[in-house]
Each structure stands twice: as C-alpha cells, then as structure tokens.
Design an enzyme around this catalytic site. Sequence first.
Site: not given
Length: 271
Positions: A16, A61, A65, A102, A150
């Site tokens: 970043s 991050t 979050k 994001d 998933n």
Amino acid sequence: MDRYAVFGNPINHSKSPFIHRLFAASLGEQLEYDAILAPLDGFADSWQQFVAAGGKGGNVTVPFKEQAYRMAEILSARARQAGAVNTLYINEAGKLCGDNTDGIGLVSDLVRLGANLHASTILLLGAGGASRGAIGPLLDAGVKQIVLANRTQSKAQAIARSFDHLVVACGYTDIPSIPFQIVINATSSGLTGERPDIAAEHLQHCQLAYDMLYGAKPTPFLQWAKLRGVAQQADGLGMLVAQAAEAFYIWRGKRPDIYEVIKALQEQLTA
Ligand code: ATR
C-alpha cells in the site's frame, strides 16, 4: 503534510505505501503514506494515536477489518454489506467513517481485463470476508447470478441468505451444471499451494479465471485453469491497486490511473 497509513499485523509485506505514493506523485498530491504495525490487541489505540498526530485517513488490512467495522460511527452501504472496513477517514463533522473498497476494486479490475459483467453468471469460490465483500459490487455491476461455492457449505449458505435468489450457495460437489463465464477464486487455498477442489467441467464455458491472491508465479488455481483451456487468467494484483485507487478517491477526490502502478508492481514481483 496530510498523513495516511495502512494498519495491519503483519504489515511488512504491504504494497500500500508503494501504491499510494505512486498515486500521489502521479496526481501532484502532497501527502505522506506509511505502514503501521498495530499490536494484535491494540488497533483502536494505534488509530487514535495516528489521528491525534494529524492522521487523515487509513487503510485497514488483516486482521483488523472487522474491528474497524465496529469502530466506525458511519458505515457506507458497501461496508455494511461486506461486514468489514478497509478504508477509514474522518468527515467534516468529525465522525469516523468506514468504507469498503475491496469489492469495487475487484469489479474495476474485471472491467480493466475486458470482462463483460452484464448478465453474466459467475462462480465464486470461498465464503470468507473476501467473498462477502465482492458479492454486492458484482451484483451492482449487472451480474445476473452468482453461484457461491465453499468447501464448508454452511458458510456459503450463511452469506447467500442476505442476497435473495441472486446468490445460490452450494458445496464443491453440488455446483450446478450451468455455464459460468467467469470463475473467481476468493479462497486462501493458494497460500498453501492448493486450489479449490472443484470439477473441471465448471470451467468449460469460462472465459476468465480470476484469483484474488497474487504472487511472482501464477497461483495453483490459475495454473489449473490454463491447463483446462480457460482463455484468460488474472491474479489479484489489479484488484489490490484498484481498491487502493478507490480509497485514494475517497480521501482526495481524485482518481488515480491504475495501469502504470499495476505494471510497476508486476515488474517488482518478477524482478
Ligand atoms: P478471507 O477473509 O481472506 O476470505 P477467511 O475468512 O479465512 O479468509 O476464509 C478463507 C476461505 O478460504 C474459506 O472459504 C475457506 O474454506 P472453508 O470455509 O471451507 O474453510 C477457503 N479455503 C482455505 N483453504 C482452502 C483449500 N485448501 N481449499 C478450498 N478452500 C479453502
């Protein structure tokens, strides 16, 4: 000079600062951007100290979050949908605002890659924070249906519940046999050198395989997709830069060009 920073633990690996400094230089913005290692039990204190010292905005991050989400006094709709905040700033009224860039970063990157999202059907693999944040922005971009698969099916079901019939949840062995134009890997399987164990038939109509992870080499999922004949493969480097560009826009009201920065990072990774 206005100060910004990314907060995480660990934070050494963060790209970043590099990205935001390039954005600032390209737009002639005077700002500082640092990486701050917050103690695992001390994110709120680190943020407070940063603001007390004049900090204007932050990126958040792993693993903070969700905590940033709880700290924010005002949440954007997309942060609420994601249940997580990756961008913080103080508004004119002095309130702490939380946003999540994001998902929109993923959408921008897919568009950059030439993907036609409108009326497309997407297979999204994984049911962690990365998937949760991507669904709303993908649907907003016109995606017709998302199949959320998933390894642990119940986690996909828990996410899908908040999105009505537009998101269908399943496990890896009961993915519906419908054509997917885009298959996105939002699992962390690549970190352990693995790929989601889905049948190759689901790639049959896929034009773009996307992995949210990135690295010097293609991830196992992208290598497999290439082997299976998917025309285009892309890793998450573009998403990383695009989510940063959205955060920069929130703070500074200017949209940086992401292409040059992606190129610079690709060169750095493969050097
Ligand atoms: P993030 O917030 O980055 O999405 P997370 O919440 O830890 O991370 O979620 C990790 C995701 O990767 C989960 O969907 C996990 O599947 P399970 O819910 O079944 O654990 C998925 N994952 C991790 N390793 C995997 C592997 N080797 N194969 C398939 N899925 C994997």
